[in-house]
Each structure stands twice: as structure tokens, then as C-alpha cells.
Design a protein around this motif. Structure first.
Motif, mmCIF file in Angstrom:
data_model
loop_
_atom_site.group_PDB
_atom_site.id
_atom_site.type_symbol
_atom_site.label_atom_id
_atom_site.label_comp_id
_atom_site.label_asym_id
_atom_site.label_seq_id
_atom_site.Cartn_x
_atom_site.Cartn_y
_atom_site.Cartn_z
ATOM 1 N N ILE A 190 0.784 -1.206 0.009
ATOM 2 C CA ILE A 190 0.060 -0.186 0.102
ATOM 3 C C ILE A 190 0.912 1.307 0.026
ATOM 4 O O ILE A 190 0.429 2.352 -0.303
ATOM 5 N N HIS A 191 1.990 1.298 0.332
ATOM 6 C CA HIS A 191 2.875 2.266 0.441
ATOM 7 C C HIS A 191 3.417 2.652 -0.996
ATOM 8 O O HIS A 191 3.855 3.833 -1.185
ATOM 9 N N TYR A 192 3.220 1.669 -2.003
ATOM 10 C CA TYR A 192 3.603 1.969 -3.455
ATOM 11 C C TYR A 192 2.294 2.396 -4.242
ATOM 12 O O TYR A 192 2.337 3.362 -4.731
ATOM 13 N N SER A 193 1.349 1.783 -3.948
ATOM 14 C CA SER A 193 0.090 1.878 -4.699
ATOM 15 C C SER A 193 -1.128 2.061 -3.601
ATOM 16 O O SER A 193 -1.364 0.900 -3.165
ATOM 17 N N ASN A 194 -1.924 3.057 -3.768
ATOM 18 C CA ASN A 194 -3.023 2.981 -2.913
ATOM 19 C C ASN A 194 -4.212 3.870 -3.580
ATOM 20 O O ASN A 194 -4.086 4.517 -4.587
#
Length: 200
Positions: free
Chosen positions: A75-79
């Protein structure tokens, strides 16, 4: 025979010129030093910021082929909000003193790269627990400072968290609890080393 008055005037003029020249030399030296300082400081800060960019962090295959691939699944990369935390957001402090301390520490990591201690996936996996423990200890020691750049107890809505998270966050937020983000959130951006748990 020379006129003593002329000699005195000439000597006086020479002293004045020397004094004036020394003054201008000192001003030139100070001005030049100031400009050189600005150029050095600008170059130094530009280099420091360049080493905080994602492209720099994944410039070696050790990072690109291992932890970067794991991070891309988190989730730190894509959210849903489109906010992305890059490597330096979690691994490099924002304030200058702690940032410099971290950059000096990172020299050891560069040394590992140069000497080939993690240059294959097998070597990386064999050393992974040791590397993770160093990072967990650093984060624990700073009270998860980098996590708190984005996350805070004050900003959390405990009412919409599940029962377990609500209880743990409420306890951790109490002064003197000794708890910090990394105590419960190991493996949030990278896989846990083999045999490790979030309690390690």
C-alpha cells in the motif's frame, strides 16, 4: 640629499596604500569564500537529495531485484489516494542532523555493495535477517520517526479501526508505553526474513 618631508609623505602614502590593499584583499578573500561556500553547500545538498531519489536507491540490482519488487506489492507503493512513500521517506530522516547520521551509516551499506556481500539473491536472503534487525533497531531507537512523518496517533480515527488495531493504537499512544510503530508493523513494506515474525 633627499627631502625629509618628501620621504615622510612617501612613507605615509605607502602605508596607506598597503593598508588599503590589505583591506581589499581581505574583502576579496571573504567574498570569494562566501561565494565558494554557497556553491559547495548547494552542490552538497543537491548530491544529498539525489541519493534520496527512488532511482538512486534501486540503481543496484541488489535492491531492484529484491526489496523493490516486494515494496511494489504494498500500500506504500500503490493505494486509492495515489500517495507513494519512496525509500527515503522510510529510511532517511528529514531533519539535517539525523539525515547526516543516516547517510554516514549508509556508507557501510555501500561497502557491502562494493565487497559483494549481498550481490546475489542467495547472499541477500542469507544476510536479510541481520539487515532487517539493524533497520528495526534504528527505527525503534528513533521512536519510528520516519513513520510519524506521515502517520500520527492524533490523525487516526480509532473508531473505524478493527477492534485489535483500535486497542493496540490506544495503548501505544499512552505516554510512557514504550511502544512504537515498528514494534507491530515489521514487514509492512518488505517481506519478513525467513523465520521472523512481527514480534522479533
Amino acid at each position: 640629499m633627499s627631502d625629509p618631508t618628501e620621504t615622510k609623505k612617501s612613507s605615509s602614502l605607502w602605508r596607506a596604500l598597503r593598508s588599503s590593499s590589505a583591506r581589499y584583499s581581505l574583502l576579496t578573500l571573504l567574498g570569494g569564500g562566501f561565494i565558494a561556500g554557497i556553491i559547495f553547500w548547494g552542490g552538497f545538498n543537491t548530491a544529498m537529495e539525489a541519493t534520496n531519489k527512488m532511482e538512486f536507491c534501486i540503481g543496484c540490482h541488489e535492491m531492484k531485484d529484491n526489496v523493490y519488487q516486494e515494496y511494489k506489492k504494498t500500500i506504500h507503493y500503490s493505494n486509492r489516494t495515489g500517495v507513494r512513500a519512496v525509500c527515503s521517506d522510510c529510511h532517511v530522516p528529514k531533519d539535517w542532523i539525523h539525515k547526516m547520521q543516516r547517510k554516514i551509516q549508509a556508507i557501510g551499506e555501500v561497502w557491502g555493495k562494493l565487497t559483494g556481500t549481498i550481490d546475489t539473491r542467495e547472499k541477500f536472503q542469507a544476510k536479510r535477517m541481520e539487515l532487517a534487525k539493524h533497520e528495526w533497531a534504528r527505527m525503534k531507537g528513533s521512536d519510528s520517526r520516519e513513520c510519524r512523518n506521515c502517520h500520527s496517533f492524533e490523525g487516526m480515527n480509532l473508531e473505524i479501526q478493527d477492534k485489535s488495531a483500535k486497542k493496540k493504537h490506544a495503548q501505544a499512544a499512552m505516554p510512557g508505553s514504550g511502544k512504537t510503530c515498528i514494534d507491530c508493523h515489521k514487514g509492512i513494506a518488505h517481506e519478513l526474513p525467513e523465520g521472523a515474525s512481527e514480534k522479533d
